[in-house]
Scaffold this motif. Structure first.
Motif, short mmCIF file in Angstrom:
data_model
loop_
_atom_site.label_atom_id
_atom_site.label_comp_id
_atom_site.label_asym_id
_atom_site.label_seq_id
_atom_site.Cartn_x
_atom_site.Cartn_y
_atom_site.Cartn_z
N ILE A 213 0.84 -1.20 0.00
CA ILE A 213 0.00 0.00 0.00
C ILE A 213 0.87 1.24 0.00
CG2 ILE A 213 -1.75 1.28 1.31
CD1 ILE A 213 -2.60 -1.54 2.40
N ILE A 214 0.54 2.15 -0.89
CA ILE A 214 1.19 3.45 -0.94
C ILE A 214 0.09 4.50 -0.81
CG2 ILE A 214 2.52 5.07 -2.35
CD1 ILE A 214 3.73 2.54 -3.74
N ILE A 215 0.25 5.37 0.18
CA ILE A 215 -0.72 6.44 0.40
C ILE A 215 0.05 7.74 0.56
CG2 ILE A 215 -2.52 7.39 1.89
CD1 ILE A 215 -3.05 4.51 2.85
N LYS A 216 -0.37 8.74 -0.19
CA LYS A 216 0.17 10.08 -0.01
C LYS A 216 -1.02 11.02 0.02
CE LYS A 216 2.96 13.67 -2.05
NZ LYS A 216 3.28 14.27 -3.33
N SER A 217 -1.28 11.59 1.18
CA SER A 217 -2.35 12.56 1.32
C SER A 217 -1.85 13.65 2.28
CB SER A 217 -3.62 11.88 1.87
OG SER A 217 -3.51 11.60 3.23
N PRO A 218 -2.60 14.72 2.45
CA PRO A 218 -2.11 15.80 3.32
C PRO A 218 -1.81 15.34 4.75
CG PRO A 218 -3.98 16.55 2.04
CD PRO A 218 -3.84 15.08 1.77
N LYS A 219 -2.54 14.35 5.26
CA LYS A 219 -2.39 13.94 6.66
C LYS A 219 -1.76 12.56 6.84
CE LYS A 219 -4.97 14.39 10.91
NZ LYS A 219 -6.23 14.77 11.49
N LEU A 220 -1.64 11.78 5.78
CA LEU A 220 -1.15 10.41 5.90
C LEU A 220 -0.20 10.09 4.76
CD1 LEU A 220 -1.44 7.73 7.45
CD2 LEU A 220 -3.37 7.20 5.99
N LYS A 221 1.01 9.66 5.13
CA LYS A 221 1.99 9.22 4.14
C LYS A 221 2.45 7.84 4.56
CE LYS A 221 3.40 13.90 2.98
NZ LYS A 221 2.06 14.28 2.89
N PHE A 222 2.37 6.87 3.63
CA PHE A 222 2.66 5.49 3.98
C PHE A 222 3.08 4.74 2.73
CE2 PHE A 222 1.41 1.07 4.34
CZ PHE A 222 2.03 0.71 5.52
#
Length: 155
Positions: free
Chosen positions: A28-37
């Motif tokens: 899983i790759i997540i890049k958002s203003p509040k969550l980076k993973f």
């Protein structure tokens, strides 16, 4: 007093333990203003609930549970409240669960069938979204708001 007990019961059952029918290990790759993973996670779902558990170096760092509310380590909130805090306020309330399950977003707007899934391109004054779902990868990118979700099978 009994109303207070009922209120607490309703509040705490929103994020209670669920029995999931499907559990999948995903990259899983997540890049958002509040969550980076970017690492491995478990995606679990049943007919009524979805859970995304994120791990870094084998340690659980975040759990996102979706049913009628969305619960994170910071507490439970409405789906539109989650979008406002973690993604973008203009997104439809069901967007997170649709991305996690690989379902069409925006009621299937601009959906084009591909050989092993579908693609959607959605552009308006708030978003510029490319969303692709195939047999082993779900990819969501909003260029305007700098949000990326990529969910890939581990096999």
């Amino acid at each position: 007093m009994k109303y207070l007990i009922i209120a607490f019961a309703l509040l705490f059952t929103a994020c209670s333990t669920k029995n999931y029918e499907v559990t999948q290990t995903k990259i899983i790759i997540i890049k958002s203003p509040k969550l980076k993973f970017a690492d491995v996670g478990y995606l679990r779902n049943s007919e009524k609930s979805i859970e995304l558990e994120l791990f870094t170096a084998g340690k659980a760092i975040e759990k996102i549970t979706i049913n009628h509310l969305i619960c994170t380590s910071e507490g439970c909130m409405t789906k539109s409240g989650f979008n406002k805090d973690y993604m973008h306020y203009s997104y439809p309330s069901s967007i997170m669960q649709n991305i996690l399950l690989g379902h069409p977003i925006y009621d299937g707007k601009n959906r084009v069938q591909t050989s092993d899934g579908f693609e959607q391109k959605i552009e308006d004054e708030n978003v510029n979204i490319t969303y692709r779902v195939s047999s082993n990868v779900t990819f969501f990118k909003d260029s305007n708001n700098k949000i990326i979700f990529k969910i890939k099978d581990t096999k």
